[in-house]
Every structure is written in C-alpha cells, then in structure tokens.
Enzyme design. Structure first.
Site, PDB file in Angstrom:
ATOM      1  N   PHE A  23       3.654  -6.169  -6.654  1.00 21.86           N
ATOM      2  CA  PHE A  23       2.833  -7.031  -5.805  1.00 21.86           C
ATOM      3  C   PHE A  23       2.784  -6.472  -4.391  1.00 21.86           C
ATOM      4  CE2 PHE A  23       4.741  -9.791  -9.081  1.00 21.86           C
ATOM      5  CZ  PHE A  23       3.589 -10.241  -9.706  1.00 21.86           C
TER       6      PHE A  23
ATOM      7  N   PHE B 296      -6.162 -15.875   3.387  1.00 20.81           N
ATOM      8  CA  PHE B 296      -7.292 -15.250   2.695  1.00 20.81           C
ATOM      9  C   PHE B 296      -8.606 -16.007   2.896  1.00 20.81           C
ATOM     10  CE2 PHE B 296      -4.025 -12.727   0.983  1.00 20.81           C
ATOM     11  CZ  PHE B 296      -4.606 -11.567   0.502  1.00 20.81           C
ATOM     12  N   LEU B 297      -8.613 -17.050   3.725  1.00 21.92           N
ATOM     13  CA  LEU B 297      -9.879 -17.638   4.157  1.00 21.92           C
ATOM     14  C   LEU B 297     -10.320 -16.890   5.404  1.00 21.92           C
ATOM     15  CD1 LEU B 297      -9.499 -21.500   3.706  1.00 21.92           C
ATOM     16  CD2 LEU B 297     -10.922 -19.938   2.378  1.00 21.92           C
TER      17      LEU B 297
ATOM     18  N   CYS C 175      -7.192  -2.108  -5.568  1.00 24.94           N
ATOM     19  CA  CYS C 175      -6.646  -3.212  -6.373  1.00 24.94           C
ATOM     20  C   CYS C 175      -7.651  -4.324  -6.645  1.00 24.94           C
ATOM     21  CB  CYS C 175      -5.400  -3.781  -5.692  1.00 24.94           C
ATOM     22  SG  CYS C 175      -3.988  -2.668  -5.741  1.00 24.94           S
TER      23      CYS C 175
ATOM     24  N   LYS D 161      -8.277  -1.226   4.850  1.00 25.87           N
ATOM     25  CA  LYS D 161      -7.540  -2.260   5.570  1.00 25.87           C
ATOM     26  C   LYS D 161      -6.684  -1.574   6.619  1.00 25.87           C
ATOM     27  CE  LYS D 161      -3.880  -4.177   3.938  1.00 25.87           C
ATOM     28  NZ  LYS D 161      -2.897  -4.958   3.153  1.00 25.87           N
TER      29      LYS D 161
END
Length: 443
Positions: free
Chosen positions: A145, A245-246, A256, A319
C-alpha cells in the site's frame, strides 16, 4: 530471518531496504545487472525521499545485498517476496502477469521444501491460487500500500498489514517477518489469498472514484458559478465522507490508480460480474477528461488559441516527491498543448530526465525562472511544495503575460492577483461572481 525479494523495482527496492532495517538478512534479486550493481552501492534507480539513506545503511551493515541469481535466492532462504511489475496488458485493460509467471517459473527449480512465495505485486483475484498449482508450493499474498513520495514511511509505519494465507504456518511466518511493526501496534489482517488480492484493487478503485466524483462536481460548479473548493471542504466535514482525496483538479495518474481500476473492471468481466463495477469506466473517463479541460482552460486564458504561444509548465511527475512520469497528467497536458501549436518549456524538481526520455519534443528547464521566461501562460500541473512557495511578484517580471492556470487548486489566488496575475482554475468561479446570493469568500 533470511528473506529474499524478487524484483527490485519501486516496490521491491523499498521493501528490501525496509526489511533489512527491521533487522532481517535480505537478498534482493533482479535480472538487470546494472540495477543490482547500483543498489549494491546504495543508489536507488528512482527518486524516493529517505530511500537512499535507508538503502545505504542497510548495505553498509551487511544485512542487505543484491544478486541476479535466482539459484542463489533459492538457497538463501525459505520466504520469498515477489515484487515484479504487473503493467496493463497491451491492447487490453487486464493486468499483464508475464513478469509474475516468469519470475515464479524461474525460481521454482530452486525452491527448498517448505518454501513460501509471498506475492506483493498488484494482481487479479485468483492469481495466488493459480500460482500455487503451477509451482506445487505454498503461495501467500501480502499486498503493498505504498504511496510514491511516502513509501519508506508507509512500509515502516503502515496503517495495516494484510496477508492472504492458506495455512497457520504461513501466517505465523509472516507475523514473524513483521514482528517489530506488530509490536508497535500495526493492525494485522489475516485472510484468504483472494480477499488479500482484492484489497489493493478495491482500495485504489475507491480512492479513484472519490477523486473523479469531486472532479465531476467541479464541472457543475463551473457551469453554475459555484466554488468546488468550498464544496469539497463542506463535504469533507461530514465524518462519513472525510476530506481525504476530495481534491478537485487535474486528476490522478501514475502506475497504480489508472491501471488498477481498469484491471479490476477487466477481472470482474472475466468472472461474469462486469456490471458490478461498470461505473469505474466513467471514473476513468472523468479523470481523462480533466486533462482536456485543463488544456481548454489554458486556451481560454490566452484568448482562444495556443498556436504560437509560449507556455511554461510547472511539473512533469504524476505527483510531487516523485520522479515517476508514468501516465502523468502533467505531461499529458504539456504534450496536448504542444500539439495545439504552443512552444512548451517544462520544469520539475526531479522528473526532467524521465520526462525528456518520454517527450523529447518538449523543451525543459532546470530552473523555474528559466522555464517561465517570456511565457504567455504558466500551467501549474504538479503540486510540488516549491511551486506554492514561488513569489508571484518576482515571477511576473520574467513572463510575457502574468497569466496562470492552477490545475491543482493549491495556489492562493488572492496573493497571485495582488501581484497582477490573471488566475484560472478548474471548478472555480470568476472573481466577483456571486454564488449562493453572496460573493465567494475564498476569492
């Protein structure tokens, strides 16, 4: 314990270094002799904060070494972590298991009695059981993860450890591997291999859905004159939803999330349950559309056409805190702007070399100021902390026109406008436009 890590790409290199840091003797295995040689000298083949120091310390202590020999790996230990890549299959949305099968088949002749193969690669559900039949050996699954940019922390301080096993002996062996983390309170979830395989794909698909949901709302916000950032903040205050994640903007990329939502959809269709996750196709489509919306925003900001314009692009990695440009939204936008006739110059703190290898037709700069010289518009596409710290007044002196598109919605528009900039962003109203009966406070 004596552990081997098969495959020393992103997941494998991080996992091997962290296992050694936990006190195990670790042998990393890869078919690429240049990669193993670099790792043996403490040099990772990619940028990841904290990994170089961790890797060098592990190598220097002698707890970590590398080889190209699977025969050596088979004799080294009885627990083997499989960390090879599972890219998207050419011409399909399904995962390509070529590397998984090749590594397992090559290791099989060298496995000792009682050996345990532990998969960490992201694979379609059913892979572990199929490998167990293929190898006539026990196979467990222990999904990773990792977040690029936080991979060392995610490995040494994980939110949970999930293992899919078929025997108490395999569970006990994996508990022993992670003993220091379990003693620190990390939750340990033992389940069957199919469930463990699904956890990673399900988690990434949920996160992708959350991102695309707020980005779909950003389109409605633009049409209605609403502010998507205020909307996201208000939604995130609901404990059932949460703020994580909003994050409205350019959307997700990398190796991924895009691949995983497609792989889950493809596997569901193979199992005759494609309708259950058909919404993921729309999640994917919304995410891709954000890239076109960003290009269109840039075009509007320069008066209707990008042809002949000078465009500065801030960000190439998918990112921040990474040099990974795989399926990078930033590079996709830069390429699209270039194809519309603009002259594009790209800056990124870490990913310039990787970006140039993929898109040599673009121009690159190692300095932000140089990238922005004579620009008609600046596109902020990867939210590196360095870009939030830029001085808009100083930058205004080098551009041709002080115009910026903040595709990540993280720059302060008031500060930039005070320095004379025109600021555009996805899902946000024009300055002074009234929403809900009053001016939008955030602008």
């Amino acid at each position: 314990m004596r552990l081997t890590v098969i495959g020393t790409g992103y997941v494998g290199a991080v996992h091997a270094a962290c296992l050694a840091d936990l006190g195990h003797d670790v042998l990393g295995v890869d078919i690429d002799p240049e990669r193993t040689a670099a790792l043996a000298c403490g040099r990772p083949p990619f940028y990841e904060p904290g990994l170089s120091e961790l890797l060098k310390r592990a190598v220097d202590t002698g707890r970590l070494r590398f080889t190209t020999s699977l025969a050596e790996a088979g004799h080294f230990g009885d627990t083997h972590f499989l960390c090879v890549g599972t890219p998207q299959r050419p011409g399909s949305h399904a995962a390509d298991l070529t590397y998984v099968h090749a590594a397992a088949d090559a290791l099989a002749p060298h496995l000792r009695d009682g050996a345990l193969l532990v998969g960490k690669s992201t694979v379609p559900v059913g892979t572990a059981d199929a490998l167990a039949e293929r190898l006539c050996a026990e196979v467990a699954w222990n999904p990773e993860f990792l977040r690029e940019g936080c991979a060392v922390e995610d490995t040494l301080c994980p939110e949970r450890i999930v293992v899919g096993v078929r025997s108490a002996e395999a569970e006990g062996r994996l508990r022993a591997v992670y003993t220091p983390l379990l003693q620190a309170g990390t939750p340990f979830i033992a389940t069957d291999p199919p469930t463990a395989e699904l956890v990673k794909l399900a988690s990434n698909s949920f996160l992708a859905t959350k991102i695309s949901f707020i980005n779909a709302l950003s389109e409605i916000c633009e049409a209605a004159g609403a502010d998507v950032l205020t909307l996201a903040e208000a939604m995130g205050r609901d404990s059932r939803i949460g703020p994580h994640f909003l994050a409205p903007g350019l959307g997700f990329g990398g190796s991924c999330l895009p691949k995983d939502i497609r792989a889950l959809t493809a596997r569901a269709e193979e199992l005759g349950k494609g309708g259950s996750v058909s919404f993921l196709r729309q999640v994917d489509a919304i995410n891709t559309r954000q890239r076109l919306r960003t290009v269109d925003l840039a075009e509007r900001l320069v008066g209707g056409t990008l042809a002949g314009r000078h465009v500065a692009v801030l960000g190439a990695a998918f990112k921040p805190l990474s040099d990974d440009v795989r399926d990078s939204p930033a590079l996709a936008v830069a390429d699209a702007v270039h194809r519309r006739g603009a002259q594009v110059r790209v800056h990124d703190p870490e990913a310039v070399d990787n970006a140039r290898a993929v898109h040599p037709e673009l121009q690159y700069a190692l300095d932000v100021t140089k990238a922005c010289e004579d620009a008609d518009v600046v596109l902020h596409l990867t939210e590196w902390p360095q870009y939030r710290e830029l001085d808009p007044a100083a930058l205004a002196t080098v551009v041709r026109a002080p115009v910026i598109a903040d595709a990540r919605n993280v720059l302060d528009p008031l500060t930039w406008r005070a320095a004379g900039w025109t600021v555009g962003a996805l899902g946000r109203p024009e300055p002074g436009r009234r929403t809900g009966g009053r001016p939008c406070a955030s602008w």
